[in-house]
Scaffold this motif. Structure first.
Motif, mmCIF file in Angstrom:
data_model
loop_
_atom_site.group_PDB
_atom_site.id
_atom_site.type_symbol
_atom_site.label_atom_id
_atom_site.label_comp_id
_atom_site.label_asym_id
_atom_site.label_seq_id
_atom_site.Cartn_x
_atom_site.Cartn_y
_atom_site.Cartn_z
ATOM 1 N N CYS A 557 0.699 -1.343 0.017
ATOM 2 C CA CYS A 557 -0.017 -0.131 0.158
ATOM 3 C C CYS A 557 0.868 1.219 -0.019
ATOM 4 C CB CYS A 557 -0.882 0.026 1.291
ATOM 5 S SG CYS A 557 -2.181 -1.338 1.169
ATOM 6 N N ARG A 558 1.936 1.308 0.792
ATOM 7 C CA ARG A 558 2.931 2.334 0.636
ATOM 8 C C ARG A 558 3.464 2.555 -0.652
ATOM 9 N NH1 ARG A 558 6.603 1.319 6.052
ATOM 10 N NH2 ARG A 558 5.137 2.081 7.642
ATOM 11 N N VAL A 559 3.863 1.531 -1.199
ATOM 12 C CA VAL A 559 4.350 1.823 -2.774
ATOM 13 C C VAL A 559 3.391 2.354 -3.693
ATOM 14 C CG1 VAL A 559 5.299 0.415 -4.808
ATOM 15 C CG2 VAL A 559 6.207 -0.174 -2.354
ATOM 16 N N ASN A 641 -8.948 3.488 1.569
ATOM 17 C CA ASN A 641 -8.523 2.232 2.152
ATOM 18 C C ASN A 641 -6.876 2.083 1.988
ATOM 19 O OD1 ASN A 641 -10.941 1.388 3.065
ATOM 20 N ND2 ASN A 641 -11.461 0.461 1.029
ATOM 21 N N LEU A 642 -6.553 2.314 0.809
ATOM 22 C CA LEU A 642 -5.092 2.422 0.562
ATOM 23 C C LEU A 642 -4.133 3.169 1.375
ATOM 24 C CD1 LEU A 642 -4.967 1.961 -3.398
ATOM 25 C CD2 LEU A 642 -4.369 0.229 -1.735
ATOM 26 N N LYS A 643 -4.808 4.500 1.746
ATOM 27 C CA LYS A 643 -4.071 5.451 2.568
ATOM 28 C C LYS A 643 -4.152 4.982 4.084
ATOM 29 C CE LYS A 643 -4.287 9.534 -0.726
ATOM 30 N NZ LYS A 643 -4.804 10.830 -0.779
ATOM 31 N N ILE A 644 -5.195 4.459 4.219
ATOM 32 C CA ILE A 644 -5.191 4.086 5.849
ATOM 33 C C ILE A 644 -4.347 2.960 6.112
ATOM 34 C CG2 ILE A 644 -6.979 3.148 7.517
ATOM 35 C CD1 ILE A 644 -9.234 4.626 6.239
ATOM 36 N N VAL A 656 -4.089 9.760 7.936
ATOM 37 C CA VAL A 656 -4.978 10.434 7.008
ATOM 38 C C VAL A 656 -5.512 11.469 7.868
ATOM 39 C CG1 VAL A 656 -7.161 10.133 5.534
ATOM 40 C CG2 VAL A 656 -5.447 8.366 5.693
ATOM 41 N N ILE A 657 -5.983 11.179 8.814
ATOM 42 C CA ILE A 657 -6.827 12.571 9.825
ATOM 43 C C ILE A 657 -5.665 13.132 10.438
ATOM 44 C CG2 ILE A 657 -8.810 13.211 11.032
ATOM 45 C CD1 ILE A 657 -10.054 10.620 10.243
ATOM 46 N N ARG A 658 -4.784 14.006 10.070
ATOM 47 C CA ARG A 658 -3.990 14.668 10.775
ATOM 48 C C ARG A 658 -3.951 16.181 10.471
ATOM 49 N NH1 ARG A 658 -0.949 12.589 6.342
ATOM 50 N NH2 ARG A 658 0.138 14.394 5.350
#
Length: 1445
Positions: A557-559, A641-644, A656-658
């Motif tokens: 997901c990071r990639v 979903n990928l970012k979470i 994501v929620i920062r």
């Protein structure tokens, strides 16, 4: 442009319309009216009725954007820049600024015990009255102060609660009157108490107490029954001003703006004087004109000229005057009004902005102090983690332990902390990774360099250890098999990379300032805190507390999330980024990640789909529109979903929620998901379903989160929220004061019967007939006994439709509309007609304060915050000029002008002709002459059009000849180098195409194309004059830099347009909601909102959208079935949109224009480098860069510097040492390679300014360190070169003397051998040193890149010694410095030579015995003389003898 305006004469048969559209002069007049944003929208609507809709929209929207928003704001930039220059030059006129100090203390002279005088601070609040000590203590207490302020607050609330209760109510004895009497008595007692405690003299010494005393006297008179609800009401409502003392920030801000009142007060007096003078002149000019009542008396003339100053309805004033004076004097009167309007709106209002900005400025010395504090504040980043991460500190520590299972050992290995092993492994990996990347045999064996946050199991450690061991073995094997030079090269490269990355132990990563080091230390401390939490808490940095830190799925997901386009090529040795051909396109593609690009495209497609929605085609009932809705929700679900999974949701460092952007993303997603799942079929008006549809319209705001530059725009908007909030409080206070006053004076008095013949409310009943007029200028001839068309309506006693003062809420709404300078003329006329002429002063005072001070405060604060975000707010004048110069030099480019052909042939003659100034002026005159052809309308039916088009064809062929001559003179490749030549070629090509189409078709479209070609040609002369080029560059660069701001405005416009379709899509037509202006579709809503941005009757549109039953037909189930509006929704919708767009976003454009104008603003007196200097450098650069490659070798820099003149000139007779420093700087910074145009220009700019005044702290330290290094290295090189030359001369003398002695010895030995038979004498041959000396005579000094220690020195008795490193080295020839003349050679007579035949004497011993002290003394004298000449910079050497560095 003007051709399109002249075509509007077919729109209306109205005389006033024809007046504006028949001639070239009236077309310019009409364009000026439209550019003033007054009445332009009605011209556009008329054009829409006669021309294609797209043409009208395009023309008028571009006209407003360029003329009203860009060019008009250039005037503000000019005034601000000029005012700043005047302030710097004549700061003594205003006096020095005083800091915000308390007025409660003063300083007085007192005689001390010794009989001298000293200045002592005296507290004026010190009790000087006769009150008891307890009362004095109570008066000074904060409790008493807060009690009084709370009472003022209650009094303001009570006054704001007043409202109109009807005609039959006895107002002077109501509860509000009694409350006012009570508060008046309370504040009177407060004033008496302070006078008793402080004494009258001590009381009135404070300005605040003087204001309180004035309020006490005024309000005491106001409570008298006969004076109640009179002009004394001002004193009651002014009590709210005392609440400014509640907030220290607000008090300081008010003092900053109004404290130094000399400038602002002088400008107010100047404005009032200008109004009085112009009113008197207008009165004398137009008082005799019949049928014109606007200038019959001085008050009427004053109101008319004040109306022109505020731009509200100024076109009506001018049109009425023009119609009254007749056609003969109409042009003169029009010029008179335009000049006054131009001065009043563009110059006078800009002066208010300049004064407010000047009040917000700080002193130069205070700016420097603030810079230091600001640098420290920037370095002092937050070491504290956010609360969402610090929550893990509340739980007990559970450090992760790992065990190495594959480590060979006979003992049991205990578990080890993961952080220890991680540090060891990463460090070993870092030492070997650099070398492995450079080894040809191990390039595929380089390991991963991404730092892992945790180690899940023992396999990971074993794999890491084995990979490191294997890599170490490979690297050691390669080092053993490689040569020493290759090994040293790779080791140096690794060392250099480690130093640059900051990982080399014992050495700094790079030369950093103290502040940057502190900033780096604090960042490292924050990273340490995160690492500790990551080690001690297993659930830290785990998405959703279930996905492992180094899980394969999370890595995948990071990639996916972080993958982005990167086409930048780097040098494998130096690490420098190589410029590619399409680097701008590549930078755009690499702006965001691939995932964000996909979501940007999906969001844009979804917004396009929403553009097709309307109240009659809803997404709930249109399956084709639902497809885009499903696609958006699906893609956003995948994205989130990928970012979470990659970064976490909330409790991770990169969650994501920062920030607010993450919250907005989740909110938009939830709203879209709920709406898609619900998809309501019936949506009642003012229901939750309609609110959900309105929130769905926030979807375009996702672009703000996805694009980094858009996030920067949002930060610029909200970074100055504090100052904008303070300005809003001041304006609300002003509105509250005038609203409370208006309620008490005008409540119930503005109502009137709709029948103009009825004056009393008792008679306002029944019905009456209203005549209908098609046009106010249409006079219908009626037959005898025939009446005008009309209809019967009932009589109603009511307030004006759009405003009233019956309560504070309605009064503040009316004043807010007046504050936007829309509708205030109607309010003024109603108050004067229904209350009295004297009360017209009320609205004029409010408009003056709100317009001249209130609105300009928004402009000033937004510009000040923009400068603060850019880092220019705390810059001194010299520093700002330096920053502008650096920005200007970045834009400057070499002249794209090929060199003149070498021979004197045909091409050379053409080159001379095309580059002659007379040829260029002739072309400019021809361009202007062709533009004059557009002064007459090109119509197919008009016989004049054919000769005009024929003349344009002739001009086109002349321009074709010009382009052909330039191509012949410069060659096609040389012609294509210049952008201006490309533009000329494009316009000329269009002109040729037009000529072909014109003779082939000969219709209206070809004529329009010909007019467009002429307009395009006209813009080509803007770059041929310095001033026009400066203004054009200001506009163009402002457009470029404001691109994302304009995009942000459009996105906000789009959100409001979608919401407007949902809220007001079916509102019935009213006064301004009509077939042209409505919210039936998103496209029409955008045009209406663009009209509102310009302020064109926005308040009337708002009131049309507030329509409520019984004036409309409601529906309880479907919002698209009703034609009613939404009162609360319209109020919030239009007011918020107007404030955000008109007060904040548009002022950001003003700030950008001001910044760019200061960038291009240049005068010969005050600028560091003028345009003439840059032009001269460009010409000299073209002389040196004969291949037009944009780069030159380093050794050519000295030739370029010798050719410079003006401010960039380097005087070789006086500044020879500076010349050497500049040459060495170029070679040091570029390692003897090629230098670019900007490299040399940057170096010259640093050398041409006083760096201590112009540079900021960190830049100054870095520059001084560089210059000190250059001075030291140049001095070393100069000493080394001079010493080598001295040694050469000494060696030459020694060689000459040794040869003489040798010849004498040989001759004497031959003679003595004949007569004597002495012992054997060994003839001494020249030693190896002599041979070295002979070889050394042909060796030149070493180059500057080979820097070595100073050797040999004058203290060496063996003058023939030579460094072994100099032998056999290839060395470059240097230019020669003219050294002091050599001392006279030492005479050696044969008789003075003492030959010892009884011993062996070498040549070296003979030379050492030949008076060595004389040689050393003479050489020391030469050193002293030479250094004296170099340090005093008074050398008389020619420029050809300069050192070739």
């Amino acid at each position: 442009m003007l051709t399109l305006l002249s075509e509007k004469k077919d729109l209306e048969q109205d005389e006033s319309v024809r007046k504006h559209e028949t001639t070239y002069g009236t077309s310019i007049f009409t364009v000026y009216e439209a550019a003033s944003q007054e009445g332009w929208v009605f011209l556009m609507y008329r054009a829409i009725d006669s021309f294609p809709r797209w043409r009208s929209y395009f023309y008028f929207i571009t006209l407003i954007f360029f003329l009203a928003w860009l060019v008009k704001n250039v005037f503000i930039a000019v005034i601000i820049e000029t005012f700043a220059e005047i302030r710097v030059q004549f700061q003594q006129m205003w006096g020095s600024r005083s800091s915000t100090t308390s007025t409660a203390t003063t300083q007085m002279f007192h005689e001390d015990a010794a009989g001298g005088w000293q200045l002592v601070a005296v507290d004026v609040n010190k009790p000087q009255g006769r009150a008891p000590a307890c009362l004095q203590k109570m008066m000074r207490s904060s409790v008493f102060h807060m009690f009084i302020l709370s009472m003022v607050t209650v009094d303001v609330i009570v006054a704001a609660s007043n409202y109109y209760k009807g005609e039959n109510f006895r107002r002077q004895y109501d509860e509000f009157y009694l409350a006012e009497v009570a508060f008046t008595v309370l504040f009177d007692l407060e004033a008496l108490l302070k006078i008793w405690c402080l004494g009258f003299t001590g009381y009135i010494s404070s300005s605040l107490h003087k204001f309180e005393l004035l309020l006490v006297i005024g309000t005491t008179l106001h409570v008298y029954p006969d004076l109640y609800h009179s002009q004394f009401t001002y004193f009651q409502v002014l009590r709210v001003v005392r609440l400014i003392k509640i907030s220290p920030a607000l008090e300081d801000f008010v003092y900053k703006i109004f404290g130094p009142g000399k400038k602002l007060g002088s400008l107010v007096v100047f404005t009032a004087s200008l109004l009085i003078v112009m009113s008197a002149i207008s009165l004398q000019m137009f008082c005799f004109v019949e049928e014109l009542d606007r200038f019959t008396t001085f008050p009427r003339a004053f109101m008319s000229m004040f109306q022109i100053l505020t731009q509200e309805g100024w076109v009506d004033v001018m049109d009425q005057t023009l119609n009254a004076v007749g056609h003969m004097w109409a042009p003169v009167v029009a010029i008179y009004f335009i000049l006054y309007h131009l001065f009043a709106t563009l110059i006078l209002l800009s002066l208010f902005v300049a004064v407010i900005l000047d009040n917000l400025e700080l002193d130069e010395d205070l700016k420097k102090l603030k810079q230091l504090k600001q640098s420290e504040a920037n370095a002092d980043t937050k070491e504290k983690l956010p609360l969402r991460l610090r929550i893990f500190e509340k739980f007990p520590n559970r450090p992760q332990m790992v065990k190495i299972s594959k480590l060979p050992s006979d003992f049991t290995v205990p578990k080890i902390r993961e952080s220890f092993m991680k540090q060891f492994i990463d460090r070993q990996q870092q030492d070997t990774s650099c070398l492995l990347r450079r080894l040809p045999s191990a390039s595929s064996s380089s390991c991963d360099h991404s730092k892992r946050s945790a180690i899940e199991d023992n396999k990971y450690i074993d794999q890491k250890a084995s990979s490191i061991i294997s890599n170490n073995q490979i690297s050691l094997h390669w080092l053993k098999t490689s040569s020493d030079e290759e090994t040293q090269y790779f080791l140096r490269a690794c060392t250099r990379q480690r130093m640059l990355s900051g990982s080399f132990e014992g050495q700094p990563a790079k030369e950093r300032s103290i502040l940057s080091v502190q900033h780096h230390i604090r960042q490292e401390r924050r990273k340490v805190q995160e690492e500790e939490l990551r080690e001690n808490h297993p659930y830290f940095d785990k998405p959703l507390f279930i996905v492992g830190r180094e899980h394969r799925f999370r890595n995948f997901c990071r990639v996916v999330v972080r993958a982005r386009f990167n086409a930048s090529k780097t040098d494998p040795v130096t690490g420098a980024v190589k410029n590619t051909k399409y680097h701008q396109l590549y930078d755009l593609l690499g702006l965001v990640t691939y995932l964000d690009w996909v979501m940007i495209i999906v969001t844009i497609c979804s917004c396009i789909s929403m553009m097709f929605e309307s109240p009659f085609r809803r997404v709930m009932h249109a399956p084709t529109l639902q497809i885009a809705e499903y696609v958006f929700v699906i893609f956003m679900s995948i994205e989130l979903n990928l970012k979470i999974m990659a970064d976490g949701l909330f409790f991770t460092p990169t969650a994501v929620i920062r920030d607010f952007g993450g919250v907005m993303d989740i909110f938009i997603y939830l709203v879209s998901l709920i709406f898609l799942c619900w998809m309501p079929q019936n949506v009642p008006a003012k229901s939750g379903a309609q609110l959900l549809m309105v929130l769905r319209c926030l979807r375009p705001l996702r672009i703000f989160k996805l694009v980094p530059q858009m996030r920067k725009v949002v930060r610029e908007l909200f970074s100055g929220f504090k100052e904008i909030f303070l300005v809003s409080i001041l304006l609300l206070t002003l509105m509250l004061v005038f609203a409370s006053f208006g309620v008490q004076l005008f409540a119930g008095k503005l109502a009137k019967c709709n029948d103009p013949h009825i004056m009393r409310r008792e008679d306002c009943h029944g019905i009456f007939r209203i005549n209908v007029s098609v046009s106010k200028n249409l006079n219908l001839k009626l037959r005898p006994g025939e009446k005008k068309p009309g209809f019967w309506v009932p009589r109603v006693w009511a307030n004006p439709r759009n405003f009233n003062f019956d309560n504070v809420g309605n009064a503040m709404l009316a004043l807010f509309e007046v504050l936007s300078l829309k509708g205030w003329v109607e309010v003024r006329d109603v108050i004067i007609h229904r209350v009295g002429p004297i009360h017209g002063i009320y609205i004029h005072v409010f408009v003056f304060l709100g317009c001249m001070i209130g609105l300009t405060l928004f402009v000033g604060v937004v510009i000040a915050n923009f400068n603060e975000n850019k880092g220019t707010a705390l810059l001194t004048v010299d520093q700002r000029r330096w920053e502008d110069l650096k920005s200007r030099l970045k834009i400057a480019q070499p002249l794209h002008l090929p060199p003149r052909p070498d021979n004197d042939g045909f091409r050379a003659k053409m080159y001379d002709i095309t580059q002659h100034p007379f040829f260029k002026r002739t072309i400019a005159v021809l361009v202007l002459a062709q533009s004059v052809l557009l002064s007459v309308k090109w119509d197919v039916a008009d016989p004049v059009t054919v000769p005009l088009a024929t003349m344009s064809v002739v001009f086109t062929f002349i321009f074709v000849l010009e382009v052909t001559m330039k191509i012949i003179a410069m060659s096609p490749a040389g012609f294509w180098q210049s952008r201006r030549n490309r533009y000329d070629l494009l316009v000329t090509s269009l002109g040729v195409i037009w000529v072909i189409l014109h003779f082939a078709l000969l219709n209206a479209y070809t004529y329009m194309m010909g007019a467009c070609v002429i307009v395009f040609r006209f813009f080509s002369i803007c770059g041929k004059h310095v001033t026009l080029k400066m203004l054009l560059l200001t506009v163009v660069v402002s457009m470029y830099k404001s691109f994302f701001i304009i995009v942000g405005m459009f996105l906000l416009l789009l959100c409001y347009a979608f919401a407007g379709v949902v809220l007001f899509g079916t509102v019935k037509y009213g006064e301004n909601i009509n077939r042209h202006a409505n919210f039936s579709s998103a496209g029409k809503a955008i045009t209406v909102l663009f009209r509102i941005v310009t302020g064109e009757d926005w308040n009337k549109i708002m009131h049309d959208c507030m329509v409520q039953p019984p004036f409309c037909t409601p529906d309880d189930f479907k919002y698209w079935a009703t034609d009613c509006g939404n009162y609360a929704g319209a109020l919030m919708y239009f007011c918020s949109f107007y404030v955000i767009i008109a007060y904040i976003m548009l002022n950001l454009l003003v700030a950008i224009i001001v910044e760019n104008f200061s960038l291009f603003y240049s005068t010969e007196e005050d600028q560091l480098l003028s345009y003439n200097d840059l032009r001269h450098f460009q010409i000299i650069w073209n002389m040196v860069d004969d291949k037009r490659e944009g780069v030159i070798p380093t050794f050519r820099v000295k030739f370029l510097l010798r050719l410079l003149r003006g401010r960039l000139e380097v005087d070789l007779d006086k500044d020879k040492l500076l010349f050497k420093h500049m040459c060495y700087e170029m070679e040091r910074l570029h390692n003897g390679g090629d230098v670019t145009f900007h490299d040399v220009l940057s170096m010259l700019s640093y050398r041409s300014v006083d760096i201590r005044k112009s540079l900021q702290l960190e830049e100054l330290l870095a520059r001084e360190q560089l210059e000190y290094t250059i001075e030291e290295e140049v001095a070393k090189q100069t000493i080394r070169m001079w010493l080598k030359k001295c040694l050469k001369r000494i060696r030459a003398k020694q060689q000459q003397s040794c040869s003489i002695i040798h010849s004498l010895r040989e001759s004497q030995q031959q003679e003595l051998s004949k007569f004597l038979n002495p012992p054997s004498i060994e003839t001494t041959q020249p030693s190896e040193d002599m041979n070295a000396n002979n070889q050394d005579n042909n060796i030149q000094p070493e180059t500057s890149s080979q820097q070595q220690l100073l050797s040999p020195t004058l203290s060496d008795r063996g003058g023939c010694r030579q460094d072994s490193t100099d032998v056999g080295k290839p060395q470059r020839k240097f230019g020669q410095w003219r050294l002091p003349s050599a001392p006279k050679p030492i005479s050696h007579s044969v008789s003075s030579v003492n030959l010892r035949f009884g011993s062996r004497t070498t040549m070296k011993s003979v030379v050492c015995k030949m008076n060595p002290m004389t040689d050393t003394a003479s050489c020391g004298s030469e050193v002293k003389k030479w250094w004296t000449r170099q340090l005093t910079v008074e050398s008389d050497e020619s420029g050809d003898d300069l050192l070739d560095i």
